[in-house]
Design an enzyme around this catalytic site. Structure first.
Site, short mmCIF file in Angstrom:
data_model
loop_
_atom_site.label_atom_id
_atom_site.label_comp_id
_atom_site.label_asym_id
_atom_site.label_seq_id
_atom_site.Cartn_x
_atom_site.Cartn_y
_atom_site.Cartn_z
N HIS A 261 0.86 -1.18 0.00
CA HIS A 261 0.00 0.00 0.00
C HIS A 261 0.89 1.23 0.00
O HIS A 261 1.94 1.23 0.65
CB HIS A 261 -0.90 0.00 1.25
N ASP A 315 -7.86 -5.37 0.17
CA ASP A 315 -8.38 -6.29 -0.84
C ASP A 315 -8.03 -7.74 -0.58
O ASP A 315 -8.57 -8.63 -1.23
CB ASP A 315 -7.86 -5.89 -2.23
N1 COA Z 1 4.09 -7.56 -4.26
C1 COA Z 1 5.44 -7.58 -4.31
N2 COA Z 1 6.19 -6.47 -4.13
C2 COA Z 1 5.55 -5.33 -3.90
C3 COA Z 1 4.16 -5.25 -3.83
C4 COA Z 1 3.42 -6.43 -4.02
N3 COA Z 1 2.09 -6.43 -3.97
N4 COA Z 1 3.80 -3.97 -3.60
C5 COA Z 1 4.93 -3.27 -3.53
N5 COA Z 1 6.00 -4.08 -3.70
C6 COA Z 1 7.41 -3.70 -3.65
C7 COA Z 1 7.85 -3.08 -5.00
O1 COA Z 1 8.34 -4.05 -5.89
C8 COA Z 1 8.92 -2.12 -4.55
O2 COA Z 1 10.10 -2.85 -4.28
P1 COA Z 1 11.54 -2.20 -4.62
O3 COA Z 1 11.59 -0.95 -3.79
O4 COA Z 1 12.48 -3.26 -4.21
O5 COA Z 1 11.52 -1.92 -6.08
C9 COA Z 1 8.41 -1.62 -3.19
O6 COA Z 1 7.56 -2.65 -2.69
C10 COA Z 1 7.61 -0.33 -3.30
O7 COA Z 1 6.61 -0.50 -4.28
P2 COA Z 1 5.95 0.70 -5.09
O8 COA Z 1 5.56 0.22 -6.44
O9 COA Z 1 6.84 1.92 -5.04
O10 COA Z 1 4.67 0.98 -4.24
P3 COA Z 1 3.47 1.91 -4.65
O11 COA Z 1 3.15 2.73 -3.45
O12 COA Z 1 3.74 2.65 -5.91
O13 COA Z 1 2.32 0.88 -4.96
C11 COA Z 1 0.46 -0.55 -4.76
C12 COA Z 1 1.26 0.59 -4.11
C13 COA Z 1 -0.80 -0.78 -3.95
C14 COA Z 1 0.04 -0.13 -6.18
C15 COA Z 1 1.35 -1.81 -4.81
O14 COA Z 1 1.68 -2.20 -3.50
C16 COA Z 1 0.69 -2.96 -5.58
O15 COA Z 1 0.81 -3.03 -6.80
N6 COA Z 1 0.00 -3.89 -4.84
C17 COA Z 1 -0.70 -4.98 -5.49
C18 COA Z 1 -2.04 -4.50 -6.00
C19 COA Z 1 -3.03 -4.27 -4.87
O16 COA Z 1 -3.20 -5.11 -4.00
N7 COA Z 1 -3.72 -3.13 -4.94
C20 COA Z 1 -4.73 -2.77 -3.97
C21 COA Z 1 -4.33 -1.57 -3.17
S1 COA Z 1 -5.44 -1.25 -1.84
#
Ligand code: COA
Length: 378
Positions: A261, A315
Site C-alpha cells: 500500500h 483487498d
Molecule cells: N508484491 C510484491 N512487491 C511489492 C508489492 C506487491 N504487492 N507492492 C509493492 N511491492 C514492492 C515493490 O516491488 C517495490 O520494491 P523495490 O523498492 O524493491 O523496487 C516496493 O515494494 C515499493 O513498491 P511501489 O511500487 O513503489 O509501491 P506503490 O506505493 O507505488 O504501490 C500498490 C502501491 C498498492 C500499487 C502496490 O503495493 C501494488 O501493486 N499492490 C498490489 C495490488 C493491490 O493489492 N492493490 C490494492 C491496493 S489497496
C-alpha cells in the site's frame, strides 16, 4: 524560473486540505471524521457512516430516519436505464456497466445547481440509492433474468444481497456485508477519490464525478485487486504451493495481489477486521479452503517482504468475505464502488466548498523548435 520537483504518482504531495478521513500508515490507524474505523465497524450502519462522511457529523435519530427514508424512496431505476442495460453485452465487465449507468443518470438530472443544497442532497441520495440497484440489475440481466425490485422493508445491505440473489439474506450475513461497506467507504486521497476531485473541480455534474471515479476504481492496482486475489488463490490451489508460487513471482519481480500500500507500511486495519469477519462467516456457514492458502501466503509474504513494509491490504481478505456471501468475483469491485460512493460524494462536497480547478504542471522532456519534415522526406 521556478524549479519543480517531480514525484511519480504524486507520492507524498498534498493535493488538498481535507477533514474527511485520516490514515496513519505506520501505526495502522484509519479514522472517518475522527472516529476510529473499529468503532464504526462495530457500532454503525453504512448509511449512518455515509451521512457522517458527507455531512461531517453523526446524524440524530430523526436525521438518520429521514435519510434512510429518502434512500429507500429513490432505490428504483427508471425503465429507460433498465432498457439501456438490456443492450449491454452479458460478457461486459460490471464495472463498465456501472460506469455507463452512473453517467447516464446525468441525462435525467443534469441541472448543475451546485450551490443549491436541495440539488446536492438529491444527487447524494439518488447516487447512494441507485448504485446498488444498478449493480444487482446488471447481474440478473446478464443471466437472462429480469431485475427484482428493491424491498422497502430491508435495510441497505440486506436489500442489495436480496436484489442479487432474489432471496432474503441471513441477518448475520447481511450485517457482515454491511461492515464490509463501512470499511470500504472512504480512504483519503486514493486514485479514484482524486479522480472524483479533479472531475468535481470543473463544476461538472455529480453523476459525471461518480462515473469518473468508477472508471478509476476499476483498475487492477486499485479496486480491481480483490478479484485478482481470488484468481491468485485459485491458481495457487493448495497450501503446499504457496511458497513455490511466491518464490516464482518474486523472482520474476511480479506483484502479489492484495499486498502493499502506498500509505500503510503495516497490516491495513481494514484487512485485520475483514479477516475477523471472514473467520466469523466460515464458523457459521462452513470453511473456505482458500482461507488456509491465504493465511499461509500472508505468513510467507511477511517473511520475505515485511522488511519493505509489504503487508495485506484491504483487498486481501475482502474477496474471501464476498465469496462466502455468494457474491460473484467480478462483482467485488462494483461492491467496492457501492461503498466508496459515500467517500467520493463527501470529497465532491468538500471540493465544491473551496473549489479551485485542478491544473497541475509538468516537467517537459520533449524537443523544441523542431523542423516540420514533409511526408515525402520522412
Ligand atoms: N508484491 C510484491 N512487491 C511489492 C508489492 C506487491 N504487492 N507492492 C509493492 N511491492 C514492492 C515493490 O516491488 C517495490 O520494491 P523495490 O523498492 O524493491 O523496487 C516496493 O515494494 C515499493 O513498491 P511501489 O511500487 O513503489 O509501491 P506503490 O506505493 O507505488 O504501490 C500498490 C502501491 C498498492 C500499487 C502496490 O503495493 C501494488 O501493486 N499492490 C498490489 C495490488 C493491490 O493489492 N492493490 C490494492 C491496493 S489497496
Amino acid at each position: 524560473m521556478t524549479v519543480y520537483e517531480y514525484r511519480a504518482g504524486l507520492e507524498g504531495v498534498p493535493v488538498t486540505q481535507s477533514g474527511i478521513s485520516f490514515v496513519d500508515g505506520q501505526k495502522g490507524v484509519l479514522e472517518y471524521r475522527g472516529i476510529p474505523i473499529q468503532e464504526l465497524a462495530t457500532k454503525s450502519t453504512f448509511l449512518e457512516t455515509a451521512y457522517l462522511l458527507i455531512w461531517k457529523e453523526l446524524p440524530t435519530q430523526e436525521e438518520l430516519e429521514d435519510f434512510e427514508y429518502e434512500i429507500r424512496y429513490h432505490r428504483r431505476l427508471k425503465y429507460r436505464i433498465r432498457d439501456m442495460m438490456k443492450c449491454f453485452p452479458e460478457s461486459g465487465h460490471p464495472m463498465d456497466a456501472l460506469q455507463a449507468c452512473a453517467a447516464a443518470l446525468g441525462l435525467f438530472y443534469s441541472r448543475r445547481a451546485l450551490d443549491d443544497p436541495t440539488y446536492v442532497r438529491a444527487a447524494v441520495v439518488r447516487l447512494l440509492a441507485k448504485i446498488p440497484t444498478m449493480v444487482a440489475a446488471f447481474q440478473l440481466m446478464r443471466k437472462g433474468n429480469d431485475p427484482v425490485q428493491p424491498r422497502d422493508d430491508l435495510g441497505y445491505a440486506a436489500n442489495f444481497l436480496y436484489m442479487l440473489s432474489e432471496k432474503e439474506p441471513d441477518p448475520f450475513a447481511a450485517r457482515i456485508f454491511e461492515v464490509g461497506l463501512i470499511l470500504h467507504a472512504e480512504h483519503t486521497i486514493n486514485a479514484s477519490t482524486f479522480s472524483a476531485m479533479v472531475t468535481a473541480s470543473t463544476l461538472t455534474d455529480p453523476y459525471a464525478v461518480i462515473a469518473a471515479a468508477v472508471g478509476t476504481l476499476a483498475g487492477p492496482l486499485h479496486g480491481g485487486a480483490s478479484e485478482e486475489v481470488i484468481e491468485m488463490l485459485e491458481t495457487i490451489g493448495s497450501v503446499e504451493n504457496v511458497r513455490p508460487y511466491l518464490d516464482d513471482r518474486l523472482q520474476r519481480k511480479a506483484r502479489i495481489m492484495g499486498f502493499g500500500h502506498r500509505v500503510y507500511k503495516v497490516k491495513d486495519p481494514r484487512a485485520t477486521i475483514l479477516q475477523q469477519l471472514a473467520e466469523q462467516l466460515f464458523e457459521k456457514f462452513g470453511q473456505d479452503k482458500y482461507y488456509d492458502i491465504a493465511t499461509e501466503l500472508e505468513r510467507a509474504v511477511e517473511e520475505k517482504l515485511g522488511h519493505k513494509g509489504i503487508y495485506p491490504n484491504v483487498d486481501f481478505y475482502s474477496g474471501l468475505v464476498y465469496r462466502k456471501l455468494g457474491i460473484p468475483t467480478d462483482l467485488f469491485t462494483p461492491v467496492f464502488a457501492i461503498s466508496r460512493a459515500a467517500g467520493w460524494l463527501a470529497h465532491w462536497r468538500e471540493q465544491l466548498g473551496e473549489n479551485r480547478i485542478f491544473r497541475p504542471t509538468q516537467i517537459y522532456t520533449g524537443l523544441h523548435s523542431s523542423p516540420y519534415i514533409s511526408i515525402d522526406d520522412r
